[in-house]
Design an enzyme around this catalytic site. Structure first.
Site, PDB file in Angstrom:
ATOM      1  N   HIS A  64       1.856  13.453   0.716  1.00 33.99           N
ATOM      2  CA  HIS A  64       1.341  12.331   1.821  1.00 33.99           C
ATOM      3  C   HIS A  64       0.071  12.804   2.196  1.00 33.99           C
ATOM      4  O   HIS A  64      -0.426  13.982   2.787  1.00 33.99           O
ATOM      5  CB  HIS A  64       2.037  12.374   2.973  1.00 33.99           C
ATOM      6  CG  HIS A  64       3.679  12.064   2.427  1.00 33.99           C
ATOM      7  ND1 HIS A  64       3.982  10.196   2.317  1.00 33.99           N
ATOM      8  CD2 HIS A  64       4.821  12.725   1.547  1.00 33.99           C
ATOM      9  CE1 HIS A  64       5.412  10.218   1.396  1.00 33.99           C
ATOM     10  NE2 HIS A  64       5.640  11.578   1.473  1.00 33.99           N
ATOM     11  N   CYS A 118       1.055   4.633   1.402  1.00 36.23           N
ATOM     12  CA  CYS A 118       1.757   5.328   3.010  1.00 36.23           C
ATOM     13  C   CYS A 118       2.069   2.879   3.199  1.00 36.23           C
ATOM     14  O   CYS A 118       0.486   2.863   2.931  1.00 36.23           O
ATOM     15  CB  CYS A 118       1.148   6.456   3.429  1.00 36.23           C
ATOM     16  SG  CYS A 118       1.670   5.393   5.467  1.00 36.23           S
ATOM     17  N   GLU A 119       2.227   3.093   3.247  1.00 44.58           N
ATOM     18  CA  GLU A 119       2.506   1.468   4.501  1.00 44.58           C
ATOM     19  C   GLU A 119       1.904   1.358   6.045  1.00 44.58           C
ATOM     20  O   GLU A 119       1.744   0.713   5.972  1.00 44.58           O
ATOM     21  CB  GLU A 119       3.819   1.042   4.501  1.00 44.58           C
ATOM     22  CG  GLU A 119       5.312   1.958   5.268  1.00 44.58           C
ATOM     23  CD  GLU A 119       6.160   0.508   4.959  1.00 44.58           C
ATOM     24  OE1 GLU A 119       7.008   0.968   6.130  1.00 44.58           O
ATOM     25  OE2 GLU A 119       6.571   0.179   4.212  1.00 44.58           O
ATOM     26  N   HIS A 120       2.201   3.318   6.422  1.00 46.65           N
ATOM     27  CA  HIS A 120       1.477   2.726   7.525  1.00 46.65           C
ATOM     28  C   HIS A 120      -0.162   3.268   7.185  1.00 46.65           C
ATOM     29  O   HIS A 120      -0.766   2.509   8.698  1.00 46.65           O
ATOM     30  CB  HIS A 120       2.233   4.190   8.627  1.00 46.65           C
ATOM     31  CG  HIS A 120       3.676   4.481   7.982  1.00 46.65           C
ATOM     32  ND1 HIS A 120       4.081   5.166   8.086  1.00 46.65           N
ATOM     33  CD2 HIS A 120       4.428   2.798   8.785  1.00 46.65           C
ATOM     34  CE1 HIS A 120       5.450   4.550   7.921  1.00 46.65           C
ATOM     35  NE2 HIS A 120       5.199   3.597   8.682  1.00 46.65           N
ATOM     36  N   HIS A 121      -0.645   3.760   6.444  1.00 51.47           N
ATOM     37  CA  HIS A 121      -2.452   3.973   6.697  1.00 51.47           C
ATOM     38  C   HIS A 121      -2.670   3.530   5.463  1.00 51.47           C
ATOM     39  O   HIS A 121      -4.251   3.716   5.096  1.00 51.47           O
ATOM     40  CB  HIS A 121      -2.420   5.523   6.723  1.00 51.47           C
ATOM     41  CG  HIS A 121      -1.169   6.423   8.090  1.00 51.47           C
ATOM     42  ND1 HIS A 121      -0.064   7.130   7.634  1.00 51.47           N
ATOM     43  CD2 HIS A 121      -1.895   6.232   8.903  1.00 51.47           C
ATOM     44  CE1 HIS A 121      -0.480   7.105   9.276  1.00 51.47           C
ATOM     45  NE2 HIS A 121      -0.931   6.687   9.925  1.00 51.47           N
ATOM     46  N   GLN A 180       8.491   7.476   1.584  1.00 55.00           N
ATOM     47  CA  GLN A 180       9.010   7.923   0.349  1.00 55.00           C
ATOM     48  C   GLN A 180      10.471   7.688   0.504  1.00 55.00           C
ATOM     49  O   GLN A 180      11.622   7.194  -0.744  1.00 55.00           O
ATOM     50  CB  GLN A 180       8.634   9.133   0.876  1.00 55.00           C
ATOM     51  CG  GLN A 180       9.123  10.002  -0.706  1.00 55.00           C
ATOM     52  CD  GLN A 180       8.923  11.755  -0.639  1.00 55.00           C
ATOM     53  OE1 GLN A 180       7.984  12.267  -0.020  1.00 55.00           O
ATOM     54  NE2 GLN A 180       9.875  12.160  -0.523  1.00 55.00           N
ATOM     55  N   CYS A 215      -1.526  10.765   4.352  1.00 56.08           N
ATOM     56  CA  CYS A 215      -1.412  10.781   5.662  1.00 56.08           C
ATOM     57  C   CYS A 215      -1.500  11.606   6.365  1.00 56.08           C
ATOM     58  O   CYS A 215      -2.012  11.813   7.947  1.00 56.08           O
ATOM     59  CB  CYS A 215      -0.707   9.405   5.890  1.00 56.08           C
ATOM     60  SG  CYS A 215       1.431   9.655   5.832  1.00 56.08           S
TER      61      CYS A 215
END
Length: 191
Positions: free
Chosen positions: A146, A77-80, A118, A148
């Site tokens: 996910h 995940c690019e956020h976490h 995704q 996250c």
């Protein structure tokens, strides 16, 4: 080598910030291990999907659906920077060209081995196949968990996210139905 040293120093700093002793036996080599892991998990940035597909294009008279189902993948995940674990189902309908079967899972890996969401991953796979093979249609469905969502935040274990990207003939209801019927059918035997 300088970039690797910078990465390892950043990992060491991160461990120290959370209160770890980076000199203890279990953590001494952790920055180096994390660097190697991230290098492997993000190798998709160094691969050209167009080149990979173009290396295995073949002429064909086939105009029926080609489907590779249950392609396992791992992403982050690019956020976490937490894992995404899933399966992709990829199909296309040839229009004079087919691609070597192994290139479809490779396409999934090229894009999965980048920091992702995704929705974007699904679109990137479909767009690359559509651009290079120029088929009559492309369909990509991804089902993933996910971490996250499971390991932090809402803490919803075993929830799955499904995304799809349909192009060309797969936008027609009969072709779309055939594709979804196949990917949702139980597997009778593994070969």
């Amino acid at each position: 080598m300088k970039r690797q040293e910078e990465f390892e120093a950043a990992v060491k700093t991160m461990l120290e910030i959370i209160g770890e002793n980076t000199k203890r036996e279990g953590l001494v080599k952790t920055p180096k291990r994390v660097f190697k892991a991230f290098r492997d998990m993000t190798e998709g940035y160094h691969m050209d999907p167009v080149k990979v597909l173009n290396e295995a294009l073949f002429e064909t008279d086939n105009n029926q659906m080609v489907l590779i189902k249950d392609i396992e993948f791992y992403s982050m995940c690019e956020h976490h920077l937490l894992p995404i674990i899933g399966r992709a189902h990829v199909a296309y309908i040839p229009d004079g060209k087919v691609v070597g079967l192994s290139k479809i899972p490779r396409m999934v890996d090229i894009f999965a081995k980048r920091l992702q969401i995704q929705e974007q991953l699904t679109e990137q796979i479909a767009d690359a196949i559509n651009e290079v093979i120029a088929p009559k249609g492309v369909a990509v469905v991804i089902q993933a968990r996910h971490m996250c969502m499971e390991m932090r935040g809402v803490g919803k274990t075993h929830s799955a996210t499904t995304t799809s990207a349909l192009r060309g003939l797969f936008l027609k209801s009969d072709t779309r139905k055939e594709f979804f019927d196949i990917i949702n059918s139980p597997v009778v035997a593994r070969y």
